[in-house]
Design a protein around this motif. Structure first.
Motif, PDB file in Angstrom:
ATOM      1  N   LEU A  90       7.632  -0.113  -6.927  1.00  0.00           N
ATOM      2  CA  LEU A  90       7.435  -1.245  -6.454  1.00  0.00           C
ATOM      3  C   LEU A  90       6.138  -1.908  -7.008  1.00  0.00           C
ATOM      4  N   LEU A  91       5.968  -2.930  -7.727  1.00  0.00           N
ATOM      5  CA  LEU A  91       4.624  -3.626  -8.301  1.00  0.00           C
ATOM      6  C   LEU A  91       4.500  -4.937  -7.407  1.00  0.00           C
ATOM      7  N   ASN A  92       3.526  -4.942  -6.679  1.00  0.00           N
ATOM      8  CA  ASN A  92       3.398  -6.177  -5.843  1.00  0.00           C
ATOM      9  C   ASN A  92       2.131  -7.071  -6.593  1.00  0.00           C
ATOM     10  N   ASN A  93       2.616  -7.858  -7.470  1.00  0.00           N
ATOM     11  CA  ASN A  93       1.924  -8.526  -8.515  1.00  0.00           C
ATOM     12  C   ASN A  93       1.843  -9.942  -8.182  1.00  0.00           C
ATOM     13  N   ALA A  94       2.681 -10.613  -7.824  1.00  0.00           N
ATOM     14  CA  ALA A  94       2.626 -12.263  -7.903  1.00  0.00           C
ATOM     15  C   ALA A  94       1.493 -12.661  -7.036  1.00  0.00           C
ATOM     16  N   GLY A  95       0.888 -13.760  -7.776  1.00  0.00           N
ATOM     17  CA  GLY A  95      -0.317 -14.321  -6.966  1.00  0.00           C
ATOM     18  C   GLY A  95      -0.986 -15.463  -8.077  1.00  0.00           C
TER      19      GLY A  95
END
Length: 251
Positions: A90-95
């Motif tokens: 899981l890559l939490n990248n959105a922003g």
């Protein structure tokens, strides 16, 4: 079975670069996009050209009330498109960013930064944990601005500082499942982030290069390669760490 990654914000910038770099390593990808379905389809096409499977879903990570519906969509996609019930990375990248002094930052702007960078990733990760394989990897994206201070970035950097604390607690609490959790902190990168300020402003580009040990601004591909390195089985003994990919900015 191939590894499978879920990436938020994968249709552009660092998320796109990460998706393509993972595909180069033989990883299938599910990624989210905010509103540009055409850009998302372009990324899918590029991943498929590399011989991997890809699927995109719309998601605004700050809208936490939609997360349960999104997880249901993920379960359907896992079954119908990938013939499995779980995923590996899981890559939490959105922003998005905010340039405003502390004096001028409004309540709503600070709330937006916290919703996008902290609350959304927290509750999305929480909701996806039942689908994440034991021994999997989570990577949360922070920023070099959580280490060094540049005027006008306070609210954004505060949120990213919270991401780094969140990562350490996730690493501790998920260790019983052998899930590693780390933070990747990019430096100044030449993308369309903040309206392409680093990419398109020669003065900003020169300033960043002058304070960076490797003598240039970062490119999206630099971060994609770092993501692919950290979201791999070779990184299993690394957890709870903040890894900065900035070319040595402000050492």
């Amino acid at each position: 079975m191939k590894k499978l990654a879920i990436i938020t914000g994968g249709s552009r910038g660092l998320g796109k670069s990460s998706a393509l770099a993972l595909a180069d390593k033989g990883v299938d990808v599910i990624f989210t996009y905010h509103n540009n379905v055409h850009a998302a389809q372009d990324v899918i096409d590029e991943i498929k050209q590399k011989g991997q499977k890809a699927f995109s879903l719309q998601l605004d990570t700050r809208n936490v009330v939609t997360i349960s519906e999104f997880v249901g969509q993920i379960q359907t996609v896992l079954t119908n498109e990938f013939s499995r019930s779980d995923f590996d990375y899981l890559l939490n990248n959105a922003g998005t960013g905010l340039h405003a002094s502390l004096e001028d930052t409004t309540y709503d702007e600070l709330e937006d930064m916290l919703a996008i960078h902290v609350k959304g990733p927290f509750f999305l990760t929480q909701s996806l944990l039942p689908l994440l394989k034991d021994g999997g990897h989570i990577l949360n994206v922070s920023s070099g601005l959580a280490r060094f201070s540049l005027p006008g970035s306070g609210a954004y950097a505060m949120a990213k500082g919270a991401v780094e604390v969140m990562t350490r607690y996730m690493a501790k609490e998920l260790a019983n499942r052998q899930i590693s959790v780390n933070t990747l902190a990019p430096g100044a990168i030449a993308t369309d982030f903040r309206d392409g300020n680093v990419r398109d402003n020669p003065q900003m580009n020169q300033m960043v290069a002058s304070v960076t040990a490797l003598g240039r601004v970062g490119e999206a591909g630099d971060i994609g390669k770092a993501v692919a390195m950290l979201l791999s089985e070779d990184s299993g003994w690394i957890t709870g760490q903040r890894i900065e990919a900035s070319g040595g900015m402000f050492l």
